[in-house]
Enzyme design. Structure first.
Site, PDB file in Angstrom:
ATOM      1  N   GLU A 180     -27.384   4.173   6.242  1.00 28.38           N
ATOM      2  CA  GLU A 180     -27.711   2.867   6.828  1.00 28.38           C
ATOM      3  C   GLU A 180     -28.352   2.955   8.201  1.00 28.38           C
ATOM      4  OE1 GLU A 180     -24.710   3.495   5.466  1.00 28.38           O
ATOM      5  OE2 GLU A 180     -24.553   2.100   3.765  1.00 28.38           O
ATOM      6  N   HIS A 233     -14.027  -3.867   3.469  1.00 22.00           N
ATOM      7  CA  HIS A 233     -15.127  -4.499   2.717  1.00 22.00           C
ATOM      8  C   HIS A 233     -15.086  -6.019   2.812  1.00 22.00           C
ATOM      9  CE1 HIS A 233     -15.477  -0.519   0.920  1.00 22.00           C
ATOM     10  NE2 HIS A 233     -16.602  -0.886   0.385  1.00 22.00           N
TER      11      HIS A 233
END
Lengths: 482, 344
Positions: A216, A285
């Site tokens: 990322e 998450h």
């Protein structure tokens, strides 16, 4: 005792699926691990394996059946010595699940499942204002940009899921501008981890739809460099949680460069992905990043609720010459709404939408919380309280005008968000109200937020931690002194 | 690219060798290199002086000693190429043809600066000259440079991105991430590691395992170590590296062994190294002295000719310092501009 084979939940947010194909038929013997059927979720077609051994005694749900709810019995398995006659005897018994154990999934009633009405509440007309961004930065309350949503809705709509609307918006803009491309993990060949980019590789090819390694920080920074050098990247983060790895480039490289360059080098880029809680995926998450990104000058931040929001805001984000963060919501991806068919349905960034007009209390929400706020409004109506629901759509620049005008009318406000309370969007709105509408308030502002803890996995605790409809109802009644 | 890459991936410079580049650069080429390096040297000395006078604030990282690196590489770039670097960026901007006035006025925070005073020493840009910053976060320039290269390839404009980093940057995770993507997609990017021996105050020996030029080997990226105090060696290596990258073979790593004479920034007393080490580099390895000698030897260039150049450079720098002090400060209302590109 016969074994019921239940419709499995194949993802954290799956509530129903289609029974695409039976691989086994009645009378077949199966062993554990054998594929017995194929189930089509909104994301993929998956194989269902048998957990137990036995003979398929009866198929309860025919091949091709649509929208079969999770945990519905789909077949009955006979163990040694049992025959089809035993099925009748067992019916009504609570047989144990004969396949993948199912997690309790979020109640579909948590959000409006039916297509939302196309009727539109009266909206502020808005105004064209020069130097809007500067005035905004200085804290000025400005009318939002003009937008005639009602006309778009009246001219024709199509029912779409949020997922489809996001995809169509990207595809339309990619057709219009060949510098627009999308990159991220699993966006191309896998068609998107959440199937938001379904079909894009087929249409646009691997030059413009690019699978990245799981990297990322690197690919976000790379996309920023590409934006500097004339391209318009859409960066998909599989979830916004992973964008924390990349937040240096989002803020230091994308958001600040125009200013650091004295206005000569901009960064037209979109960072997008599902934000906030999904269902039972645990603390790492399940975070809402609205207040993180909304804190930063040089970024725009939008957060769609409906499919129409998704379509119009995605198009606005791609066309915007600035870096825009789109905070989507996984649970909303599968929900359907009416979406205007006009390709120029582009929602101005910085404009909220009054989803429901009311006179007694203002409820402000964004993303998935809009649905809960509307549900709360219905419940409140039954109790004689007429709530106005504002869907923020844009977090930064916040539509201060629409919020303040509403509060001046209702004199009461509840702010809802799925993020934590401290320094959250509700805290910002509280400051806004304190600064500009203090004298209009008939009751202290209330916030409905996630509990100030990392999100727990346990179903009961997760439900407690996340803000629910009834909490909005409760808060609204409190500010109405009822 | 297997064997070609592997052969190159173990090329280490002999830093004591005298460069023996063929064909030998012409007198004009040598003079141009000399002039470019001297401009950077004199400019940086002036910047240091203005800093001492309180006319330049904040962080100011000088490039003195490293001039041969950017000068050698820039001399073999093509006009469509792009450059991005770290915060030690003044030399890179001058080499890219950005004006001394504009850079110096940015250092003083004035309207005539490249970022109109809003960026400062570490943040200047010129799309026109293909220069994309000026980045203050160590490692960021590699990812941005990889993106510049991605766009070159996407647009098929024949450009190469030159992404500079320091030896300190080379340890950042995103550098490895970018090596992977650039090799995977054969992006036209030349990674230049300016190894000035110290990541701020921590020496190579204390911060880096292995050889920096060899760190691309696992990705199949050829790497090469070059003597960065020898502008001809840098030029020759860069020419070869740029050819490789431009031909579509993917990225290339040049580790250029150099040395900064000053501290990490103006506020760094540089107590982590012996004074004798610095003196030795200045006396025996200075890149500007070296090219001077080479010109005299090869082309019988006279001291008078060089003096004329020195004078010319001095005048440019003097003018930039004056411009940088005379250029007005931005009007207070400019505080609010340039945050976003206005849409309506």
């Amino acid at each position: 005792m016969t074994i019921q084979v239940l419709m499995p939940a194949l993802s954290p947010t799956m509530t129903e699926g289609n029974l695409a194909r039976w691989v086994k038929k009645e009378g077949d013997t199966v062993e554990s691990g054998d594929v017995i059927a194929e189930i089509e979720t909104d994301k993929a077609t998956m194989e269902v394996e048998s957990v137990d051994e036995g003979v398929i005694g009866k198929i309860l749900i025919e091949e091709g059946a649509q929208n079969v709810s999770v945990n519905t019995p789909i077949a009955v398995l006979l163990e040694d010595g049992e025959s089809a006659d035993d099925i009748q005897a067992d019916s009504g018994n609570n047989a144990h699940a004969g396949n993948i154990p199912c997690a309790p999934v979020s109640d579909p009633a948590d959000a409006p499942s039916a297509t939302m009405s196309t009727e539109i509440a009266a909206q502020p007309a808005g105004a064209v204002v020069e130097n809007r961004d500067i005035l905004y930065a200085q804290g000025t309350v400005i009318e939002p940009p003009p937008f005639d949503e009602a006309t778009f809705m009246a001219e024709g709509t199509v029912e779409q899921t949020v997922r489809e609307a996001l995809r169509d918006a990207m595809a339309e803009e990619m057709r219009n501008d060949d510098t627009v491309h999308i990159l991220g993990e699993e966006v191309a060949e896998y068609n998107g981890a959440y199937k938001v980019t379904q079909g894009l590789l087929d249409e646009f090819g691997d030059k413009r739809v690019i699978d990245t390694p799981i990297t990322e920080h690197g690919f976000a920074g790379m996309a920023v460099g590409a934006a500097f050098n004339g391209l318009k990247p859409i960066v998909e983060f599989m979830t916004m949680n992973f964008a924390m790895q990349a937040i240096d480039h989002i803020i230091n490289s994308a958001a600040k460069t125009l200013y650091m360059a004295g206005g000569q080098l901009g960064c037209p880029i979109v960072f997008r992905g599902p934000n906030g809680a999904a269902s039972r995926v645990g603390a790492q998450h399940s975070q809402c990043f609205a207040s993180w990104y909304a804190h930063v000058p040089g970024l725009k931040v939008v957060s769609p609720w409906s499919a129409a929001d998704a379509k119009g805001l995605m198009k606005a984000a791609i066309r915007d010459p600035n870096p825009v963060v789109i905070l989507e919501n996984e649970i909303m991806y599968g929900q359907s709404f009416d979406v205007p068919t006009d390709p120029e349905y582009v929602i101005p960034i910085g404009r909220a939408k009054i989803e429901r007009e009311g006179s007694d209390v203002t409820i402000v929400a964004f993303s998935i919380m809009v649905g809960k706020a509307l549900e709360a409004a219905e419940k409140l109506a039954e109790q004689g309280i007429d709530a106005e629901v504002i869907n923020l759509r844009t977090i930064r620049p916040l539509d201060r005008y629409t919020i303040l005008e509403s509060v001046k009318k209702t004199n009461r406000i509840v702010c809802c968000e799925e993020g934590w309370p401290f320094a959250g969007i509700g805290a910002e709105i509280a400051a806004l109200i304190g600064e500009h509408a203090f004298d209009y308030l008939d009751a202290p502002l209330k916030r409905v937020c996630a509990s100030d803890v990392p999100l727990p996995y346990a179903a009961n605790l997760e439900a407690l931690a996340l803000p629910q409809t009834d909490e909005i109802v409760h808060a609204a009644k409190e500010v109405c002194y009822q | 690219m297997g064997s070609k890459a592997n052969k190159k991936a173990s090329k280490k410079a002999d830093l004591n060798a005298v460069s023996n580049v063929s064909p030998q650069p012409s007198q004009e080429e040598m003079l141009a290199l000399y002039k470019d390096m001297l401009l950077i040297r004199r400019f940086e000395e002036k910047a240091g002086q203005l800093y001492g006078m309180g006319l330049i604030g904040g962080f100011c990282h000088l490039y003195i000693g490293q001039e041969a690196v950017v000068t050698g590489i820039q001399s073999v770039q093509e006009p469509q190429d792009t450059v991005v670097t770290t915060y030690r960026d003044h030399g890179h901007m001058l080499a890219q043809g950005m004006s001394a006035n504009g850079v110096m006025a940015e250092l003083t925070g004035r309207e005539g600066g490249y970022s109109r005073g809003k960026g400062g020493s570490m943040h200047m840009f010129s799309e026109e000259k293909g220069f994309f910053g000026g980045h203050g976060i160590v490692g960021a320039s590699t990812a941005i440079g990889t993106g510049l290269a991605f766009a070159h390839k996407y647009k098929e404009d024949g450009g190469v991105a030159v992404a500079y980093m320091g030896d300190g940057s080379a340890n950042q995770g995103q550098v490895a991430e970018c090596y992977n993507m650039a090799a995977l997609w054969k992006l036209p990017v030349l990674y230049v590691i300016e190894n000035n021996q110290y990541a701020m105050g921590t020496s190579n020996a204390r911060h880096a395992a292995g050889q920096l030029y060899a760190r691309g080997a696992g990705y199949g990226i050829p790497g090469e170590q070059v003597d960065g105090m020898d502008v001809f060696a840098v030029q020759a290596a860069a020419r070869q590296a740029l050819d490789y990258v431009r031909s579509g073979d993917g990225p290339y790593i040049l580790e250029v062994m150099t040395y900064r004479y000053r501290g990490h920034s103006m506020s760094d007393p540089a107590k982590y190294r012996e004074k004798s080490e610095v003196d030795d580099m200045k006396s025996n390895r200075d890149p500007i002295d070296a090219i001077k000698e080479a010109m005299k030897e090869a082309y019988d260039v006279k001291d008078e000719d060089l003096k004329a150049i020195d004078k010319e450079i001095k005048a440019i720098v003097k003018e930039s310092a004056e411009f940088a002090q005379e250029s007005p400060e931005l009007a207070p209302e400019e505080l609010w501009t340039d945050v976003l590109v206005e849409v309506e």
